[in-house]
Motif scaffolding. Structure first.
Motif, PDB file in Angstrom:
ATOM      1  N   LYS A  78      21.215   3.896  34.711  1.00 36.13           N
ATOM      2  CA  LYS A  78      20.598   4.719  35.756  1.00 36.13           C
ATOM      3  C   LYS A  78      19.082   4.812  35.617  1.00 36.13           C
ATOM      4  CE  LYS A  78      24.629   7.684  36.510  1.00 36.13           C
ATOM      5  NZ  LYS A  78      25.171   9.061  36.477  1.00 36.13           N
ATOM      6  N   SER A  79      18.511   3.991  34.730  1.00 41.94           N
ATOM      7  CA  SER A  79      17.070   4.090  34.480  1.00 41.94           C
ATOM      8  C   SER A  79      16.239   3.541  35.626  1.00 41.94           C
ATOM      9  CB  SER A  79      16.718   3.356  33.180  1.00 41.94           C
ATOM     10  OG  SER A  79      17.071   1.978  33.267  1.00 41.94           O
ATOM     11  N   GLY A  80      16.895   3.011  36.657  1.00 40.68           N
ATOM     12  CA  GLY A  80      16.162   2.512  37.822  1.00 40.68           C
ATOM     13  C   GLY A  80      16.138   1.003  37.853  1.00 40.68           C
ATOM     14  N   PRO A  81      15.727   0.428  38.964  1.00 44.25           N
ATOM     15  CA  PRO A  81      15.702  -1.035  39.080  1.00 44.25           C
ATOM     16  C   PRO A  81      14.727  -1.635  38.078  1.00 44.25           C
ATOM     17  CG  PRO A  81      14.553   0.002  40.918  1.00 44.25           C
ATOM     18  CD  PRO A  81      15.234   1.102  40.172  1.00 44.25           C
ATOM     19  N   VAL A  82      15.109  -2.773  37.523  1.00 44.62           N
ATOM     20  CA  VAL A  82      14.231  -3.468  36.575  1.00 44.62           C
ATOM     21  C   VAL A  82      13.717  -4.747  37.224  1.00 44.62           C
ATOM     22  CG1 VAL A  82      15.369  -2.525  34.540  1.00 44.62           C
ATOM     23  CG2 VAL A  82      16.199  -4.656  35.532  1.00 44.62           C
ATOM     24  N   ARG A  83      12.575  -5.171  36.770  1.00 43.38           N
ATOM     25  CA  ARG A  83      11.976  -6.398  37.304  1.00 43.38           C
ATOM     26  C   ARG A  83      12.801  -7.604  36.876  1.00 43.38           C
ATOM     27  NH1 ARG A  83       8.414 -10.195  35.102  1.00 43.38           N
ATOM     28  NH2 ARG A  83       8.310  -8.975  33.168  1.00 43.38           N
ATOM     29  N   ALA A  84      13.159  -8.452  37.824  1.00 43.87           N
ATOM     30  CA  ALA A  84      13.870  -9.685  37.491  1.00 43.87           C
ATOM     31  C   ALA A  84      12.944 -10.575  36.668  1.00 43.87           C
ATOM     32  CB  ALA A  84      14.309 -10.407  38.754  1.00 43.87           C
ATOM     33  N   LEU A  85      13.441 -11.058  35.546  1.00 46.79           N
ATOM     34  CA  LEU A  85      12.611 -11.875  34.654  1.00 46.79           C
ATOM     35  C   LEU A  85      12.512 -13.324  35.115  1.00 46.79           C
ATOM     36  CD1 LEU A  85      13.755 -10.470  31.186  1.00 46.79           C
ATOM     37  CD2 LEU A  85      11.646  -9.985  32.425  1.00 46.79           C
ATOM     38  N   ALA A  86      13.287 -13.708  36.136  1.00 49.52           N
ATOM     39  CA  ALA A  86      13.214 -15.066  36.675  1.00 49.52           C
ATOM     40  C   ALA A  86      13.878 -15.085  38.040  1.00 49.52           C
ATOM     41  CB  ALA A  86      13.892 -16.060  35.738  1.00 49.52           C
ATOM     42  N   ASP A  87      13.494 -16.068  38.871  1.00 46.80           N
ATOM     43  CA  ASP A  87      14.159 -16.258  40.154  1.00 46.80           C
ATOM     44  C   ASP A  87      14.745 -17.663  40.205  1.00 46.80           C
ATOM     45  OD1 ASP A  87      12.024 -17.991  40.609  1.00 46.80           O
ATOM     46  OD2 ASP A  87      10.921 -16.530  41.841  1.00 46.80           O
ATOM     47  N   ALA A  88      15.285 -18.031  41.366  1.00 49.11           N
ATOM     48  CA  ALA A  88      15.972 -19.323  41.502  1.00 49.11           C
ATOM     49  C   ALA A  88      15.034 -20.492  41.238  1.00 49.11           C
ATOM     50  CB  ALA A  88      16.598 -19.428  42.890  1.00 49.11           C
ATOM     51  N   ARG A  89      13.770 -20.365  41.641  1.00 55.06           N
ATOM     52  CA  ARG A  89      12.826 -21.464  41.406  1.00 55.06           C
ATOM     53  C   ARG A  89      12.540 -21.631  39.913  1.00 55.06           C
ATOM     54  NH1 ARG A  89       7.875 -20.002  45.214  1.00 55.06           N
ATOM     55  NH2 ARG A  89       8.454 -17.975  44.350  1.00 55.06           N
ATOM     56  N   ASP A  90      12.382 -20.513  39.221  1.00 54.54           N
ATOM     57  CA  ASP A  90      12.165 -20.587  37.769  1.00 54.54           C
ATOM     58  C   ASP A  90      13.358 -21.264  37.086  1.00 54.54           C
ATOM     59  OD1 ASP A  90       9.750 -19.147  37.987  1.00 54.54           O
ATOM     60  OD2 ASP A  90      10.850 -17.248  37.946  1.00 54.54           O
ATOM     61  N   LEU A  91      14.553 -20.907  37.528  1.00 53.70           N
ATOM     62  CA  LEU A  91      15.750 -21.476  36.912  1.00 53.70           C
ATOM     63  C   LEU A  91      15.859 -22.962  37.206  1.00 53.70           C
ATOM     64  CD1 LEU A  91      18.370 -21.292  35.368  1.00 53.70           C
ATOM     65  CD2 LEU A  91      19.479 -20.369  37.405  1.00 53.70           C
ATOM     66  N   ALA A  92      15.559 -23.365  38.432  1.00 48.45           N
ATOM     67  CA  ALA A  92      15.623 -24.786  38.782  1.00 48.45           C
ATOM     68  C   ALA A  92      14.657 -25.601  37.917  1.00 48.45           C
ATOM     69  CB  ALA A  92      15.309 -24.972  40.265  1.00 48.45           C
ATOM     70  N   ALA A  93      13.464 -25.050  37.710  1.00 50.33           N
ATOM     71  CA  ALA A  93      12.486 -25.747  36.872  1.00 50.33           C
ATOM     72  C   ALA A  93      12.979 -25.833  35.429  1.00 50.33           C
ATOM     73  CB  ALA A  93      11.143 -25.024  36.936  1.00 50.33           C
ATOM     74  N   ALA A  94      13.602 -24.778  34.951  1.00 51.10           N
ATOM     75  CA  ALA A  94      14.135 -24.788  33.586  1.00 51.10           C
ATOM     76  C   ALA A  94      15.259 -25.807  33.446  1.00 51.10           C
ATOM     77  CB  ALA A  94      14.629 -23.390  33.211  1.00 51.10           C
ATOM     78  N   GLU A  95      16.111 -25.923  34.454  1.00 49.37           N
ATOM     79  CA  GLU A  95      17.173 -26.933  34.426  1.00 49.37           C
ATOM     80  C   GLU A  95      16.577 -28.331  34.352  1.00 49.37           C
ATOM     81  OE1 GLU A  95      20.669 -26.495  37.094  1.00 49.37           O
ATOM     82  OE2 GLU A  95      19.641 -24.693  37.794  1.00 49.37           O
ATOM     83  N   GLN A  96      15.525 -28.541  35.118  1.00 50.94           N
ATOM     84  CA  GLN A  96      14.895 -29.860  35.134  1.00 50.94           C
ATOM     85  C   GLN A  96      14.299 -30.187  33.770  1.00 50.94           C
ATOM     86  OE1 GLN A  96      12.016 -30.292  38.273  1.00 50.94           O
ATOM     87  NE2 GLN A  96      12.017 -32.518  38.179  1.00 50.94           N
ATOM     88  N   ARG A  97      13.640 -29.205  33.165  1.00 52.91           N
ATOM     89  CA  ARG A  97      13.051 -29.434  31.840  1.00 52.91           C
ATOM     90  C   ARG A  97      14.133 -29.716  30.802  1.00 52.91           C
ATOM     91  NH1 ARG A  97       9.839 -25.060  33.461  1.00 52.91           N
ATOM     92  NH2 ARG A  97      11.093 -23.605  32.217  1.00 52.91           N
ATOM     93  N   ALA A  98      15.248 -29.013  30.881  1.00 52.80           N
ATOM     94  CA  ALA A  98      16.324 -29.179  29.896  1.00 52.80           C
ATOM     95  C   ALA A  98      17.240 -30.346  30.235  1.00 52.80           C
ATOM     96  CB  ALA A  98      17.148 -27.895  29.811  1.00 52.80           C
ATOM     97  N   ARG A  99      17.035 -30.960  31.437  1.00 59.42           N
ATOM     98  CA  ARG A  99      17.892 -32.058  31.899  1.00 59.42           C
ATOM     99  C   ARG A  99      19.362 -31.644  31.912  1.00 59.42           C
ATOM    100  NH1 ARG A  99      15.155 -37.341  28.871  1.00 59.42           N
ATOM    101  NH2 ARG A  99      13.059 -37.064  29.747  1.00 59.42           N
ATOM    102  N   VAL A 100      19.566 -30.444  32.424  1.00 59.89           N
ATOM    103  CA  VAL A 100      20.908 -29.876  32.538  1.00 59.89           C
ATOM    104  C   VAL A 100      21.098 -29.385  33.965  1.00 59.89           C
ATOM    105  CG1 VAL A 100      22.427 -27.989  31.808  1.00 59.89           C
ATOM    106  CG2 VAL A 100      21.025 -29.180  30.120  1.00 59.89           C
ATOM    107  N   GLU A 101      22.255 -29.677  34.546  1.00 56.83           N
ATOM    108  CA  GLU A 101      22.573 -29.168  35.872  1.00 56.83           C
ATOM    109  C   GLU A 101      23.659 -28.103  35.729  1.00 56.83           C
ATOM    110  OE1 GLU A 101      24.108 -30.630  40.294  1.00 56.83           O
ATOM    111  OE2 GLU A 101      23.745 -32.098  38.703  1.00 56.83           O
ATOM    112  N   LEU A 102      23.316 -26.869  36.050  1.00 59.43           N
ATOM    113  CA  LEU A 102      24.252 -25.767  35.914  1.00 59.43           C
ATOM    114  C   LEU A 102      25.186 -25.685  37.118  1.00 59.43           C
ATOM    115  CD1 LEU A 102      21.904 -22.911  34.596  1.00 59.43           C
ATOM    116  CD2 LEU A 102      23.404 -24.402  33.265  1.00 59.43           C
ATOM    117  N   HIS A 103      26.361 -25.170  36.867  1.00 59.23           N
ATOM    118  CA  HIS A 103      27.312 -24.861  37.932  1.00 59.23           C
ATOM    119  C   HIS A 103      26.787 -23.636  38.687  1.00 59.23           C
ATOM    120  CE1 HIS A 103      31.043 -23.229  39.673  1.00 59.23           C
ATOM    121  NE2 HIS A 103      31.503 -24.474  39.628  1.00 59.23           N
TER     122      HIS A 103
END
Length: 735
Positions: free
Chosen positions: A313-338
């Motif tokens: 109940k401490s209130g909304p927290v800032r998202a530490l990443a969005d879909a674009r950040d995740l896509a870039a991370a997948e590309q760097r790791a050469r992994v395609e997530l489900h």
């Protein structure tokens, strides 16, 4: 080590000339005795005739100059030769004037040397002790004895007499030396009065003494079976026993029934119910809605639920990443997530409290790696922890970051005997990830969440099909049942895992299906079964598989890489018997084997061992495994753990158990290159689906089952798990 022993109930009598060794915790002592005439070492025992007797056994704070009578037996130690191993230790009054002088001049009476002692005996005679105890002023007649010396001597004699009386009483009550010492530490020299008032006082907070021993003392004192004190103690013991079985509480009627069985129907239901009400009124137990807790477990469960809701109940927290950040991370790791994996990563990074669950091969580790990488990219401080050292090591290897036990994360202050981090001094991190939370009991979970302050967020990771924690509580299942914690459950097995029979069979077992096995002669598989219907033959085959077949066919070092897991300690294929066999095999590979006898066991260099309790000061915890590397004398051995080497002396050795074979419960949170699991019908009480599943998922490269098909079928078909009584889910749902 004792190579041979003859006789029993033999007696040695004499004066303690030197205390060679005395451990204040285990009470193990090595004494040098000046034997009296008729109690010397029998000539038939040795070619040489030593003038002193070496005596070993348990005694609290032995003192030089004391005349004693020991009962036990002569034994032959491999290194130290002939010694008298005593089982009972009785102090005797000095036998003559010389003995009395020696006694008064001993270290127990500071400031009284031999000359002064001679003057005391010369002035007061052989009845000096009785005269001083009856009237301390008689010491004023001793020439040259200063007032301060008189006072100290009289006080010390009174204390010695009180200690002797207390020990005699406790011995008459049937308590051994270790138990008596524990009682005296807790209750002091006036323990007799306290025990006569309520014998069950010794069953509360005194190590090694529980209800059964206190009840025996109650009988020795002639207190009736239906005494209300016995009723109250029986209820408390029943609830403590339930906590040892994992329950945080018991329904009131079930508690009354368990206590009634414990007390063997000697107390009427009305008296028992009144005793429970009295305990609740005195706040010795807590009752809510017809459920009863031990006070500390009620506090932990209530505060854990409250603090979890505080974070949620401490209130909304800032998202530490969005879909674009995740896509870039997948590309760097050469992994395609489900898509479900992507949803889990982003969900975990935007929740103040979140839960990631799933079985083997579904990608939990991959998700955690992405969560850590994206959080760090957002400049968040990430802390990684697990309930055990083995699990923390796995987490560190999986993420490439430092991970630690929850105990180390919270820190321990020996002076305050508490945690460094709590509500007043919260953990300094932006994101905390706790892996293997099926092992997290309610007490540790309470202390962890209490030390988390918003905006710090926390992610729990665990497999709900693993065995629950050894300690009380059912934290993971309760978090799931509450419906209050945002949860991401992974179910799809990915391609790499599908190639493993370990992963395939783990899921088959959960579904109640028989495992798949490779064709005969297939040496490329990771899951095998060796038939052995007879338990003794099964034990022999386990040793053969561990020490010969696995090293020869898979190139693994069995001492380092192969772990035997068993459902129980007892039986031909139990942990104890298999450890004995494997320790003997290990000893054969060493040129010389040094040994130490302690805690009822013989320890050897080369033994694999496991630490069995949390030692916060030395930072070694329950479940940490190592190898005995050195034994330096008859009291000290050294264990090499992955992080460092530690010395174990005296009673500390009792914190260890042999670990070539361990129970499945002790393996939780660990991962081993290979596991070998015996399956025999002797273990039918513990042949359960979730236990079997937990065992095979401890293996990283290889699983070998040894035993009978019937026992295998029993393990898979028995899907019943003893339901743990807890209230965390209910408390979360109501807040």
């Amino acid at each position: 080590m004792r190579d041979g022993a003859t006789g029993s109930g033999e007696v040695v009598q004499g004066t303690i000339e030197r205390v060679t060794y005395a451990d204040p915790k285990s009470l193990y002592a090595v004494l040098k005795l000046d034997p009296e005439t008729g109690y010397e070492i029998p000539k038939s025992r040795t070619l040489f005739q030593p003038t002193r007797v070496t005596a070993v056994g348990k005694v609290d704070a032995p003192k030089e100059g004391t005349r004693v009578r020991l009962t036990g037996r002569w034994t032959e130690h491999r290194t130290h030769g002939l010694q008298f191993e005593f089982e009972s230790f009785e102090e005797l009054p000095p036998a003559d004037r010389l003995g009395l002088v020696r006694y008064l001049a001993s270290s127990r009476f500071p400031g009284i040397g031999e000359k002064t002692a001679e003057r005391i005996v010369k002035t007061l005679g052989e009845g000096a002790l009785e005269k001083i105890l009856a009237e301390p002023k008689v010491l004023s007649r001793v020439p040259g004895l200063k007032p301060v010396q008189r006072e100290m001597l009289a006080n010390q004699l009174q204390a010695e007499a009180g200690l002797h009386r207390a020990n005699v009483f406790l011995r008459e009550m049937g308590l051994g030396p270790v138990q008596s010492a524990a009682v005296l530490r807790k209750l002091g020299l006036e323990c007799e009065q306290a025990i006569r008032e309520d014998p069950f006082v010794i069953a509360s907070g005194i190590a090694g003494i529980g209800f059964a021993i206190a009840d025996r003392v109650r009988g020795a004192l002639g207190i009736a079976n239906d005494d209300p004190r016995r009723a109250r103690a029986g209820l408390q013991h029943a609830l403590k026993s339930a906590s040892e079985d994992g329950h945080t509480l018991l329904p009131r009627e079930r508690l009354l029934e368990e206590a009634r069985k414990l007390l063997m129907d000697a107390i009427t239901p009305a008296v028992l119910a009144q005793a429970l009400d009295d305990l609740v009124s005195a706040r010795a137990l807590v009752q809510e809605e017809e459920r009863v807790w031990l006070p500390h477990l009620h506090h932990c469960e209530s505060e854990l639920s409250r603090n979890l809701m505080r974070l949620l109940k401490s209130g909304p927290v800032r998202a530490l990443a969005d879909a674009r950040d995740l896509a870039a991370a997948e590309q760097r790791a050469r992994v395609e997530l489900h898509p479900l994996q992507r949803e889990a990563v982003l969900g975990l990074l935007r929740s103040p409290v979140a839960l990631l669950t799933g079985g083997p091969g579904v990608g939990k580790t991959t998700i955690v790696r992405f969560v850590v990488a994206l959080a760090e990219a957002a400049r968040a401080r990430v802390a990684l922890a697990s309930p055990t050292g083995r699990a923390a090591k796995r987490l560190a290897e999986a993420t490439g970051r430092e991970a630690q036990t929850v105990h180390r994360l919270l820190g321990y202050d020996p002076e305050a005997e508490g945690w460094l981090h709590d509500a007043k001094n919260p953990l300094e991190a932006d994101l905390i990830i706790v892996d293997e939370i099926s092992m997290l009991d309610v007490v540790l979970a309470h202390h962890l969440i209490k030390a988390v302050a918003a905006p710090t967020r926390i992610v729990f990771v665990g497999d709900p099909d693993q065995l629950p924690s050894v300690g009380p509580g059912n934290v993971l299942q309760d978090l799931l049942r509450s419906g209050r914690i945002p949860t991401h459950r992974l179910t799809q097995i990915y391609r790499q895992a599908k190639d493993s029979l370990i992963v395939t069979n783990a899921h088959r077992v959960l579904a109640g299906e028989e495992p798949l096995f490779p064709q005969p002669g297939d040496k490329q598989s990771d899951f095998y079964f060796f038939a052995a219907d007879d338990p003794l033959r099964c034990a022999e085959r386990v040793v053969e598989v561990v020490t010969q077949r696995i090293p020869q066919n898979f190139g693994l070092d069995w001492v380092r890489d192969v772990q035997v897991l068993a459902p129980m300690y007892k039986g031909d294929c139990g942990v104890d018997a298999l450890n004995d066999r494997l320790r003997e095999e290990r000893a054969k590979t060493l040129r010389t084997v040094r040994e130490l006898r302690a805690g009822g066991r013989i320890w050897r260099v080369g033994d694999r061992v496991i630490h069995t309790r949390n030692d916060y000061e030395r930072e070694v915890f329950n479940g940490d495994m190592g190898e005995i590397t050195r034994i330096t004398d008859e009291t000290t051995l050294f264990v090499r753990f992955p992080e460092r080497e530690l010395a174990y002396t005296g009673s500390e050795v009792s914190d260890l158990q042999p670990a070539f074979a361990i129970t499945v419960h002790r393996s939780q949170g660990g991962e081993f290159p290979a596991i070998v699991f015996p399956l025999v019908t002797q273990h039918y009480l513990m042949l359960q689906r979730h236990l079997f599943y937990t065992a095979i998922t401890r293996a990283r490269k290889l699983v070998v089952l040894v035993g009978s098909r019937r026992a295998l079928t029993m393990a898979i078909q028995n899907a019943e798990q003893n339901r743990r009584e807890s209230a965390l889910a209910d408390k979360l749902a109501k807040l």
